[in-house]
Scaffold this motif. Structure first.
Motif, PDB file in Angstrom:
ATOM      1  N   THR A   2       1.187  -0.586  -0.397  1.00 14.45           N
ATOM      2  CA  THR A   2       0.043  -0.452   0.232  1.00 14.45           C
ATOM      3  C   THR A   2       1.118   1.365   0.142  1.00 14.45           C
ATOM      4  N   PRO A   3       0.683   2.316  -1.272  1.00  8.63           N
ATOM      5  CA  PRO A   3       1.213   3.428  -1.197  1.00  8.63           C
ATOM      6  C   PRO A   3       1.100   3.928   0.139  1.00  8.63           C
ATOM      7  N   ALA A   4       2.929   5.004   1.112  1.00  7.55           N
ATOM      8  CA  ALA A   4       2.624   5.430   2.119  1.00  7.55           C
ATOM      9  C   ALA A   4       2.206   6.896   2.047  1.00  7.55           C
ATOM     10  N   THR A   5       0.883   7.002   2.330  1.00  4.94           N
ATOM     11  CA  THR A   5       0.647   8.447   2.377  1.00  4.94           C
ATOM     12  C   THR A   5       1.664   9.391   3.312  1.00  4.94           C
ATOM     13  N   ALA A   6       1.700  10.906   2.340  1.00  3.26           N
ATOM     14  CA  ALA A   6       2.544  12.143   2.964  1.00  3.26           C
ATOM     15  C   ALA A   6       2.119  13.229   3.480  1.00  3.26           C
ATOM     16  N   VAL A   7       2.044  14.302   4.298  1.00  5.44           N
ATOM     17  CA  VAL A   7       2.220  14.239   5.302  1.00  5.44           C
ATOM     18  C   VAL A   7       3.164  15.261   5.770  1.00  5.44           C
ATOM     19  N   ILE A   8       2.562  16.923   6.130  1.00  8.37           N
ATOM     20  CA  ILE A   8       4.034  17.711   5.404  1.00  8.37           C
ATOM     21  C   ILE A   8       3.807  17.836   7.405  1.00  8.37           C
ATOM     22  N   THR A   9       4.916  18.378   7.876  1.00  9.58           N
ATOM     23  CA  THR A   9       5.025  17.860   9.100  1.00  9.58           C
ATOM     24  C   THR A   9       5.853  19.556   9.643  1.00  9.58           C
ATOM     25  N   GLY A  10       6.453  20.148   8.618  1.00 12.50           N
ATOM     26  CA  GLY A  10       7.300  21.387   8.651  1.00 12.50           C
ATOM     27  C   GLY A  10       7.078  21.843   7.776  1.00 12.50           C
ATOM     28  N   VAL A  11       7.359  24.157   8.589  1.00  9.31           N
ATOM     29  CA  VAL A  11       7.364  24.734   6.533  1.00  9.31           C
ATOM     30  C   VAL A  11       8.191  25.228   7.439  1.00  9.31           C
ATOM     31  N   GLY A  12       9.145  26.029   6.302  1.00 12.81           N
ATOM     32  CA  GLY A  12      10.250  27.497   6.674  1.00 12.81           C
ATOM     33  C   GLY A  12       9.973  28.741   5.466  1.00 12.81           C
ATOM     34  N   LEU A  13      10.381  29.956   6.132  1.00  8.26           N
ATOM     35  CA  LEU A  13      10.677  30.514   5.041  1.00  8.26           C
ATOM     36  C   LEU A  13      11.479  31.360   4.871  1.00  8.26           C
ATOM     37  N   ALA A  14      12.548  32.154   4.052  1.00  2.01           N
ATOM     38  CA  ALA A  14      13.469  32.708   4.178  1.00  2.01           C
ATOM     39  C   ALA A  14      13.145  34.206   2.959  1.00  2.01           C
ATOM     40  N   VAL A  15      12.358  35.394   3.293  1.00  4.23           N
ATOM     41  CA  VAL A  15      11.137  35.587   2.304  1.00  4.23           C
ATOM     42  C   VAL A  15      11.339  37.181   2.590  1.00  4.23           C
ATOM     43  N   PRO A  16      11.966  37.975   1.648  1.00  5.80           N
ATOM     44  CA  PRO A  16      11.999  38.906   2.693  1.00  5.80           C
ATOM     45  C   PRO A  16      10.720  39.892   3.438  1.00  5.80           C
ATOM     46  N   GLY A  17      11.095  39.945   4.688  1.00  4.70           N
ATOM     47  CA  GLY A  17      10.416  40.983   5.198  1.00  4.70           C
ATOM     48  C   GLY A  17       8.539  39.800   5.831  1.00  4.70           C
ATOM     49  N   LEU A  18       9.512  38.707   5.694  1.00  3.53           N
ATOM     50  CA  LEU A  18       8.090  37.602   6.530  1.00  3.53           C
ATOM     51  C   LEU A  18       8.858  36.952   7.370  1.00  3.53           C
ATOM     52  N   ASP A  19       8.136  37.339   8.946  1.00  2.00           N
ATOM     53  CA  ASP A  19       8.533  35.657   9.993  1.00  2.00           C
ATOM     54  C   ASP A  19       8.310  34.663   9.642  1.00  2.00           C
ATOM     55  N   GLY A  20       6.852  33.694   8.588  1.00  3.41           N
ATOM     56  CA  GLY A  20       6.657  32.890   8.400  1.00  3.41           C
ATOM     57  C   GLY A  20       5.719  32.334   7.771  1.00  3.41           C
ATOM     58  N   ALA A  21       5.283  30.669   7.508  1.00  5.58           N
ATOM     59  CA  ALA A  21       4.464  31.310   6.730  1.00  5.58           C
ATOM     60  C   ALA A  21       2.575  32.044   7.022  1.00  5.58           C
ATOM     61  N   GLU A  22       2.496  31.850   8.000  1.00  9.58           N
ATOM     62  CA  GLU A  22       1.048  32.280   7.922  1.00  9.58           C
ATOM     63  C   GLU A  22       1.186  33.959   6.921  1.00  9.58           C
ATOM     64  N   ASP A  23       2.216  34.467   7.415  1.00  8.24           N
ATOM     65  CA  ASP A  23       2.499  35.944   6.877  1.00  8.24           C
ATOM     66  C   ASP A  23       2.343  35.166   5.650  1.00  8.24           C
ATOM     67  N   LEU A  24       2.282  34.971   4.532  1.00  7.57           N
ATOM     68  CA  LEU A  24       1.971  34.930   3.352  1.00  7.57           C
ATOM     69  C   LEU A  24       0.573  35.386   2.709  1.00  7.57           C
ATOM     70  N   LEU A  25      -0.871  35.446   3.045  1.00  3.89           N
ATOM     71  CA  LEU A  25      -1.892  34.989   3.942  1.00  3.89           C
ATOM     72  C   LEU A  25      -2.266  36.403   4.193  1.00  3.89           C
ATOM     73  N   ARG A  26      -1.224  37.737   5.310  1.00  8.14           N
ATOM     74  CA  ARG A  26      -1.501  38.804   5.550  1.00  8.14           C
ATOM     75  C   ARG A  26      -1.572  39.598   4.526  1.00  8.14           C
TER      76      ARG A  26
END
Length: 324
Positions: A2-26
């Motif tokens: 059975t194919p293994a399910t892929a999940v995302i457990t971590g996110v990181g950014l290095a984008v000028p002016g942003l602290d984290g991924a949540e800032d992409l939606l603000r």
């Protein structure tokens, strides 16, 4: 098997002016966030091209977010079965151009053998693997506007067939002078100068170490047209779509007949961040994870390339625990 399910457990950014991924939606804010002028300095940044430095700066917070870094920044995941997958269309173009200029002026006798590895198209993935001792598959995808989502497609495949337990996926594009020359089209459209990193794991591996999945990589599709890609992706999950991350120039009404998503709220990251190229799909996925982690309702759809392009991708993220 059975194919293994892929999940995302971590996110990181290095984008000028942003602290984290949540800032992409603000809405954009003044001041604060990542600053390349200071963030790309330090001993481990020496003798590396700008794209590699941006990538390394995005990977560290992603691994920390996933609980895979010790206090001394040593990787504590399964090194032999950890893959590194990078998407970059412009990548180390500055290093390649420097070498070409040196050859033109001094012939090959002017080259330093120590600098030759910097011209490899896989140098970014190589630096990340060396820094953290990751010994699994090491791959760079350079595939135009769909490249970032294509990288996530291959990450999901590596997990599904159990070729890797953990895949670090990075989308990075540097704003360098050679890149600006290559993309010059007479417009004032800005270019992204940043990176996003995702830690993708098998659900089994994440569960065994007690990690909390942020999202499930439910479907990643590449088709000849955008409508076809969206249709295939949405068939993977019966629930409604709560957010659509579009590519710049995508016409939302053009897809209304292909799938019932005409009224879904949309976010165009390229309109805010500039030309994202190979980083777009990874940035979109990071924003989707932030949406789900923040309690957003429904699934997240992201698409790369527009209705008139000869290839398109669609990615569907769902919240952990949702039934397909």
């Amino acid at each position: 098997m059975t194919p293994a399910t892929a999940v995302i457990t971590g996110v990181g950014l290095a984008v000028p002016g942003l602290d984290g991924a949540e800032d992409l939606l603000r809405p954009p804010s003044e001041g604060g966030g990542f600053d390349p002028a200071t963030g790309l300095k330090g001993r481990e940044m020496r003798h590396k091209d700008r794209a590699s430095r941006l990538a390394l700066r995005s990977v560290e917070p992603a691994l920390r977010d996933a609980g895979l870094l010790a206090d001394d920044s040593v990787y504590v995941g399964p090194a032999p079965s950890t893959a590194v997958l990078v998407s970059a269309n412009l990548g180390n173009l500055d290093s390649v151009c420097d070498f070409a200029d040196t050859i033109a002026e001094h012939t090959v006798t002017g080259l330093s053998p120590l600098g030759l590895p910097h011209t490899s198209s896989n140098v970014i993935a190589g630096w990340v693997a060396i820094r953290y001792g990751m010994r699994g598959p090491n791959i760079t995808v350079c595939n135009g506007g769909t490249s970032g989502t294509d990288a996530l497609y291959w990450a999901r495949n590596l997990i599904a067939v159990r070729r890797a337990d953990v895949v670090v996926v990075i989308g990075v594009e540097p704003d360098t002078e050679p890149a600006a020359r290559l993309l010059a089209d007479g417009s004032d459209r800005p270019m992204l100068d940043g990176a996003a990193a995702l830690v993708v794991e098998s659900a089994e591996h994440a569960g065994a170490r007690g990690a909390r999945p942020r999202a499930v990589l439910t479907e990643v599709v590449r088709e000849s047209g955008l409508s076809a890609a969206v249709d295939v992706a949405l068939k993977a999950h019966a629930g409604p779509v709560g957010l659509w991350l579009t590519a710049q120039g995508t016409s939302v009404p053009a897809l209304a007949g292909a799938a019932d998503i005409g009224a879904v709220p949309t976010v165009d990251l390229a309109a805010r961040l500039g030309h994202c190229s190979g980083a777009l799909g990874v940035l979109q996925c990071a924003a989707g994870v932030a949406y789900l982690a923040g309690g957003g309702a429904g699934s997240v759809l992201s698409t790369s390339s527009g209705p008139d392009d000869d290839a398109a991708t669609a990615l569907l993220l769902t919240a952990p625990g949702e039934a397909s």
